[in-house]
Design a protein around this motif. Structure first.
Motif, PDB file in Angstrom:
ATOM      1  N   ALA A   3      42.804   0.578  63.902  1.00 32.04           N
ATOM      2  CA  ALA A   3      43.537  -0.548  64.490  1.00 32.04           C
ATOM      3  C   ALA A   3      43.634  -0.395  66.003  1.00 32.04           C
ATOM      4  O   ALA A   3      43.457  -1.357  66.753  1.00 32.04           O
ATOM      5  CB  ALA A   3      44.930  -0.656  63.874  1.00 32.04           C
ATOM      6  N   ARG A  14      41.609   1.162  67.903  1.00 27.35           N
ATOM      7  CA  ARG A  14      40.286   0.913  68.474  1.00 27.35           C
ATOM      8  C   ARG A  14      40.005  -0.589  68.546  1.00 27.35           C
ATOM      9  O   ARG A  14      39.442  -1.069  69.540  1.00 27.35           O
ATOM     10  CB  ARG A  14      39.227   1.610  67.622  1.00 27.35           C
ATOM     11  CG  ARG A  14      37.816   1.476  68.161  1.00 27.35           C
ATOM     12  CD  ARG A  14      36.843   2.300  67.358  1.00 27.35           C
ATOM     13  NE  ARG A  14      35.488   2.172  67.854  1.00 27.35           N
ATOM     14  CZ  ARG A  14      34.442   2.803  67.363  1.00 27.35           C
ATOM     15  NH1 ARG A  14      34.598   3.641  66.347  1.00 27.35           N
ATOM     16  NH2 ARG A  14      33.237   2.635  67.875  1.00 27.35           N
ATOM     17  N   ARG A  15      40.378  -1.347  67.508  1.00 24.51           N
ATOM     18  CA  ARG A  15      40.163  -2.797  67.520  1.00 24.51           C
ATOM     19  C   ARG A  15      40.951  -3.456  68.638  1.00 24.51           C
ATOM     20  O   ARG A  15      40.447  -4.343  69.333  1.00 24.51           O
ATOM     21  CB  ARG A  15      40.562  -3.399  66.164  1.00 24.51           C
ATOM     22  CG  ARG A  15      39.559  -3.201  65.048  1.00 24.51           C
ATOM     23  CD  ARG A  15      39.862  -4.088  63.858  1.00 24.51           C
ATOM     24  NE  ARG A  15      41.148  -3.769  63.253  1.00 24.51           N
ATOM     25  CZ  ARG A  15      41.323  -2.908  62.258  1.00 24.51           C
ATOM     26  NH1 ARG A  15      40.288  -2.262  61.756  1.00 24.51           N
ATOM     27  NH2 ARG A  15      42.523  -2.682  61.741  1.00 24.51           N
ATOM     28  N   SER A  62      39.448  -2.565  72.057  1.00 24.60           N
ATOM     29  CA  SER A  62      38.177  -3.274  72.231  1.00 24.60           C
ATOM     30  C   SER A  62      38.417  -4.746  72.545  1.00 24.60           C
ATOM     31  O   SER A  62      37.772  -5.319  73.435  1.00 24.60           O
ATOM     32  CB  SER A  62      37.324  -3.130  70.963  1.00 24.60           C
ATOM     33  OG  SER A  62      36.134  -3.876  71.069  1.00 24.60           O
ATOM     34  N   ALA A  63      39.355  -5.382  71.820  1.00 22.84           N
ATOM     35  CA  ALA A  63      39.654  -6.794  72.052  1.00 22.84           C
ATOM     36  C   ALA A  63      40.195  -7.020  73.456  1.00 22.84           C
ATOM     37  O   ALA A  63      39.825  -7.986  74.131  1.00 22.84           O
ATOM     38  CB  ALA A  63      40.661  -7.284  71.016  1.00 22.84           C
ATOM     39  N   LEU A 105      35.829 -11.602  67.278  1.00 24.25           N
ATOM     40  CA  LEU A 105      36.663 -10.446  66.973  1.00 24.25           C
ATOM     41  C   LEU A 105      37.010 -10.419  65.489  1.00 24.25           C
ATOM     42  O   LEU A 105      37.006 -11.463  64.829  1.00 24.25           O
ATOM     43  CB  LEU A 105      37.968 -10.502  67.776  1.00 24.25           C
ATOM     44  CG  LEU A 105      37.880 -10.461  69.297  1.00 24.25           C
ATOM     45  CD1 LEU A 105      39.282 -10.540  69.883  1.00 24.25           C
ATOM     46  CD2 LEU A 105      37.175  -9.211  69.777  1.00 24.25           C
ATOM     47  N   PRO A 106      37.350  -9.241  64.940  1.00 20.70           N
ATOM     48  CA  PRO A 106      37.835  -9.178  63.554  1.00 20.70           C
ATOM     49  C   PRO A 106      39.130  -9.979  63.428  1.00 20.70           C
ATOM     50  O   PRO A 106      39.930 -10.027  64.368  1.00 20.70           O
ATOM     51  CB  PRO A 106      38.095  -7.681  63.344  1.00 20.70           C
ATOM     52  CG  PRO A 106      37.299  -6.983  64.388  1.00 20.70           C
ATOM     53  CD  PRO A 106      37.275  -7.909  65.570  1.00 20.70           C
ATOM     54  N   LYS A 144      41.762  -9.344  61.943  1.00 22.11           N
ATOM     55  CA  LYS A 144      42.980  -8.538  61.962  1.00 22.11           C
ATOM     56  C   LYS A 144      43.595  -8.448  63.355  1.00 22.11           C
ATOM     57  O   LYS A 144      44.760  -8.111  63.509  1.00 22.11           O
ATOM     58  CB  LYS A 144      42.678  -7.124  61.449  1.00 22.11           C
ATOM     59  CG  LYS A 144      42.361  -7.062  59.960  1.00 22.11           C
ATOM     60  CD  LYS A 144      42.082  -5.641  59.513  1.00 22.11           C
ATOM     61  CE  LYS A 144      41.773  -5.582  58.022  1.00 22.11           C
ATOM     62  NZ  LYS A 144      41.472  -4.203  57.575  1.00 22.11           N
ATOM     63  N   THR A 145      42.802  -8.745  64.377  1.00 19.92           N
ATOM     64  CA  THR A 145      43.302  -8.713  65.746  1.00 19.92           C
ATOM     65  C   THR A 145      44.094  -9.984  66.033  1.00 19.92           C
ATOM     66  O   THR A 145      43.585 -11.082  65.856  1.00 19.92           O
ATOM     67  CB  THR A 145      42.140  -8.593  66.748  1.00 19.92           C
ATOM     68  OG1 THR A 145      41.348  -7.452  66.420  1.00 19.92           O
ATOM     69  CG2 THR A 145      42.662  -8.457  68.163  1.00 19.92           C
ATOM     70  N   ASP A 202      47.579  -5.884  66.016  1.00 17.18           N
ATOM     71  CA  ASP A 202      46.690  -5.781  64.856  1.00 17.18           C
ATOM     72  C   ASP A 202      47.515  -5.854  63.580  1.00 17.18           C
ATOM     73  O   ASP A 202      48.562  -5.211  63.479  1.00 17.18           O
ATOM     74  CB  ASP A 202      45.905  -4.467  64.899  1.00 17.18           C
ATOM     75  CG  ASP A 202      44.706  -4.466  63.970  1.00 17.18           C
ATOM     76  OD1 ASP A 202      44.910  -4.300  62.739  1.00 17.18           O
ATOM     77  OD2 ASP A 202      43.578  -4.628  64.446  1.00 17.18           O
TER      78      ASP A 202
END
Length: 234
Positions: free
Chosen positions: A42, A44-45, A48-49, A142-143, A145-146, A195
């Protein structure tokens, strides 16, 4: 006379009790590791976002200065800057329905994109909302979850209604939801990034100043002028 007692001891396998104890230890260690792995992914996401968004903003600002025209950053869907997969349909939020270049936005998983104006008439650039030859040089997915929430000052620009950011060649920013040609409709804009896979994380915040400068910080903004979000993600 030979003795085989030592060989028998050395070839003896694990007892049932030993196997049960070993498996129990493995299960306990695994249960402790899973939350840490989930949290790390999470984190990391979110990071990254945040830096994807910062990069898009900086590139949009640079394109505006390079083209000497207004360039805009749009959320792909009207429901937010990174809506859930169930809300990502073929009806991408577009500057206008007659844009023949919109086919390049066929990815229904988009989170946001940068749009540059199309052909110019004489020395005047065609407005993005009028052009049928807009370009979409930056597209980000983006995923789901973000989670990205937006706040802005002055408060007259509703955080949930921020249609996008307009970049002027001078570097100033504006809200594309307004018809004003003023080179600054905001004091600044803050994007709060969290997240859904974890709770209580500090997340990240991307802050855009009225002059187009952008910075990314871990956690919420602590400046009074751009305070947004709680100390941790809910």
């Amino acid at each position: 006379m030979f003795s085989f007692s030592s060989d028998r001891r050395s070839s003896r396998g694990f007892t049932l009790v030993e196997l049960i104890v070993t498996l129990s230890i493995i299960a306990i260690l695994s249960s402790l590791a899973v939350p840490s792995i989930t949290q790390a992914l999470a984190q990391r996401r979110m990071k990254s976002a945040a830096f994807e968004l910062q990069s898009s903003i900086l590139q949009a600002r640079a394109l505006s200065a390079s083209y000497n025209r207004r360039v805009e950053l749009w959320p792909a869907y009207t429901g937010g800057w990174n809506v859930a997969n169930s809300s990502r349909t073929s009806a991408i939020n577009l500057p206008n329905s007659s844009d023949v270049s919109k086919a390049s936005l066929g990815n229904a998983k988009l989170s946001w994109y940068v749009v540059t104006p199309g052909a110019a008439t004489g020395t005047s650039a065609v407005a993005i909302t009028d052009s049928t030859t807009n370009k979409y040089p930056i597209q980000v997915s983006l995923p789901e979850k973000t989670v990205i929430t937006v706040g802005s000052t002055p408060s007259s620009a509703s955080p949930t209604a921020l249609s996008g950011i307009r970049f002027f060649p001078t570097g100033y920013i504006g809200n594309i939801a307004t018809t004003s040609t003023a080179q600054s409709n905001f004091t600044q804009v803050s994007f709060r990034i969290c997240d859904t896979a974890v709770m209580g994380e500090r997340g990240y915040t991307v802050i855009v100043s009225q002059f187009g400068g952008v910075r990314t910080i871990a956690g919420p903004s602590t400046d009074v002028s751009d305070a947004i979000g709680s100390a941790s993600c809910s």
